[in-house]
Design a protein around this motif. Structure first.
Motif, PDB file in Angstrom:
ATOM      1  N   MET A 283      42.169  10.993 -31.290  1.00  0.00           N
ATOM      2  CA  MET A 283      40.715  10.982 -31.346  1.00  0.00           C
ATOM      3  C   MET A 283      40.289  11.082 -32.806  1.00  0.00           C
ATOM      4  O   MET A 283      40.782  11.910 -33.545  1.00  0.00           O
ATOM      5  CB  MET A 283      40.154  12.152 -30.525  1.00  0.00           C
ATOM      6  N   SER A 284      39.370  10.225 -33.228  1.00  0.00           N
ATOM      7  CA  SER A 284      38.904  10.275 -34.609  1.00  0.00           C
ATOM      8  C   SER A 284      37.866  11.379 -34.785  1.00  0.00           C
ATOM      9  O   SER A 284      37.122  11.702 -33.869  1.00  0.00           O
ATOM     10  CB  SER A 284      38.304   8.931 -35.023  1.00  0.00           C
ATOM     11  N   GLN A 285      37.841  11.950 -35.973  1.00  0.00           N
ATOM     12  CA  GLN A 285      36.879  13.004 -36.271  1.00  0.00           C
ATOM     13  C   GLN A 285      35.684  12.405 -36.992  1.00  0.00           C
ATOM     14  O   GLN A 285      35.795  11.408 -37.692  1.00  0.00           O
ATOM     15  CB  GLN A 285      37.513  14.060 -37.167  1.00  0.00           C
ATOM     16  N   HIS A 286      34.538  13.025 -36.793  1.00  0.00           N
ATOM     17  CA  HIS A 286      33.341  12.611 -37.506  1.00  0.00           C
ATOM     18  C   HIS A 286      33.377  13.199 -38.907  1.00  0.00           C
ATOM     19  O   HIS A 286      33.900  14.303 -39.111  1.00  0.00           O
ATOM     20  CB  HIS A 286      32.088  13.092 -36.767  1.00  0.00           C
ATOM     21  N   PRO A 287      32.812  12.508 -39.883  1.00  0.00           N
ATOM     22  CA  PRO A 287      32.806  13.040 -41.243  1.00  0.00           C
ATOM     23  C   PRO A 287      31.913  14.271 -41.342  1.00  0.00           C
ATOM     24  O   PRO A 287      30.920  14.397 -40.629  1.00  0.00           O
ATOM     25  CB  PRO A 287      32.240  11.894 -42.084  1.00  0.00           C
ATOM     26  N   LYS A 288      32.296  15.173 -42.220  1.00  0.00           N
ATOM     27  CA  LYS A 288      31.485  16.359 -42.489  1.00  0.00           C
ATOM     28  C   LYS A 288      31.177  16.353 -43.969  1.00  0.00           C
ATOM     29  O   LYS A 288      32.082  16.288 -44.798  1.00  0.00           O
ATOM     30  CB  LYS A 288      32.228  17.637 -42.115  1.00  0.00           C
ATOM     31  N   MET A 289      29.904  16.402 -44.298  1.00  0.00           N
ATOM     32  CA  MET A 289      29.502  16.395 -45.698  1.00  0.00           C
ATOM     33  C   MET A 289      28.145  17.058 -45.853  1.00  0.00           C
ATOM     34  O   MET A 289      27.401  17.195 -44.891  1.00  0.00           O
ATOM     35  CB  MET A 289      29.441  14.969 -46.228  1.00  0.00           C
ATOM     36  N   GLU A 290      27.863  17.464 -47.070  1.00  0.00           N
ATOM     37  CA  GLU A 290      26.535  17.976 -47.380  1.00  0.00           C
ATOM     38  C   GLU A 290      25.608  16.791 -47.567  1.00  0.00           C
ATOM     39  O   GLU A 290      25.974  15.808 -48.204  1.00  0.00           O
ATOM     40  CB  GLU A 290      26.579  18.789 -48.672  1.00  0.00           C
ATOM     41  N   VAL A 291      24.426  16.864 -46.986  1.00  0.00           N
ATOM     42  CA  VAL A 291      23.435  15.804 -47.124  1.00  0.00           C
ATOM     43  C   VAL A 291      22.218  16.398 -47.804  1.00  0.00           C
ATOM     44  O   VAL A 291      21.591  17.321 -47.272  1.00  0.00           O
ATOM     45  CB  VAL A 291      23.053  15.210 -45.743  1.00  0.00           C
ATOM     46  N   MET A 292      21.916  15.893 -48.981  1.00  0.00           N
ATOM     47  CA  MET A 292      20.735  16.351 -49.712  1.00  0.00           C
ATOM     48  C   MET A 292      19.489  15.767 -49.057  1.00  0.00           C
ATOM     49  O   MET A 292      19.516  14.644 -48.545  1.00  0.00           O
ATOM     50  CB  MET A 292      20.787  15.903 -51.173  1.00  0.00           C
ATOM     51  N   CYS A 293      18.394  16.527 -49.075  1.00  0.00           N
ATOM     52  CA  CYS A 293      17.117  16.059 -48.538  1.00  0.00           C
ATOM     53  C   CYS A 293      16.006  16.476 -49.482  1.00  0.00           C
ATOM     54  O   CYS A 293      15.862  17.649 -49.804  1.00  0.00           O
ATOM     55  CB  CYS A 293      16.866  16.646 -47.154  1.00  0.00           C
ATOM     56  N   HIS A 294      15.225  15.515 -49.936  1.00  0.00           N
ATOM     57  CA  HIS A 294      14.112  15.796 -50.831  1.00  0.00           C
ATOM     58  C   HIS A 294      12.772  15.496 -50.173  1.00  0.00           C
ATOM     59  O   HIS A 294      11.767  15.341 -50.844  1.00  0.00           O
ATOM     60  CB  HIS A 294      14.278  15.004 -52.131  1.00  0.00           C
ATOM     61  N   VAL A 295      12.773  15.419 -48.833  1.00  0.00           N
ATOM     62  CA  VAL A 295      11.540  15.226 -48.073  1.00  0.00           C
ATOM     63  C   VAL A 295      11.117  16.617 -47.603  1.00  0.00           C
ATOM     64  O   VAL A 295      11.611  17.135 -46.603  1.00  0.00           O
ATOM     65  CB  VAL A 295      11.755  14.266 -46.880  1.00  0.00           C
ATOM     66  N   ASN A 296      10.236  17.228 -48.352  1.00  0.00           N
ATOM     67  CA  ASN A 296       9.890  18.634 -48.139  1.00  0.00           C
ATOM     68  C   ASN A 296       9.255  18.927 -46.789  1.00  0.00           C
ATOM     69  O   ASN A 296       9.333  20.048 -46.308  1.00  0.00           O
ATOM     70  CB  ASN A 296       8.985  19.141 -49.258  1.00  0.00           C
ATOM     71  N   ASN A 297       8.652  17.929 -46.151  1.00  0.00           N
ATOM     72  CA  ASN A 297       7.986  18.207 -44.878  1.00  0.00           C
ATOM     73  C   ASN A 297       8.846  17.844 -43.663  1.00  0.00           C
ATOM     74  O   ASN A 297       8.369  17.863 -42.540  1.00  0.00           O
ATOM     75  CB  ASN A 297       6.630  17.499 -44.801  1.00  0.00           C
ATOM     76  N   CYS A 298      10.134  17.559 -43.856  1.00  0.00           N
ATOM     77  CA  CYS A 298      11.016  17.322 -42.712  1.00  0.00           C
ATOM     78  C   CYS A 298      11.462  18.661 -42.141  1.00  0.00           C
ATOM     79  O   CYS A 298      11.859  19.561 -42.883  1.00  0.00           O
ATOM     80  CB  CYS A 298      12.236  16.497 -43.109  1.00  0.00           C
TER      81      CYS A 298
END
Length: 55
Positions: free
Chosen positions: A1-16
């Motif tokens: 079974m393949s694993q999903h990638p794990k990474m940090e995702v930056m977000c600069h949309v302050n109202n999300c």
């Protein structure tokens, strides 16, 4: 079974609602092309995970 990638995702949309201290804490991220299935620039790629928050 393949694993999903794990990474940090930056977000600069302050109202999300998934944005916490400039990182995305959504359970999963979905990115789509603005028109069709291909994007030529980052402006043509959309974060479909975005949900407006109360920030």
């Amino acid at each position: 079974m393949s694993q999903h990638p794990k990474m940090e995702v930056m977000c600069h949309v302050n109202n999300c609602k998934f944005n916490e201290k400039q990182y995305c804490f959504a359970p999963k991220i979905e990115v789509n092309a603005r028109n069709g299935n291909a994007a030529s620039t980052s402006d043509e790629a959309l974060c479909s995970t975005f949900v407006s928050g109360t920030k």
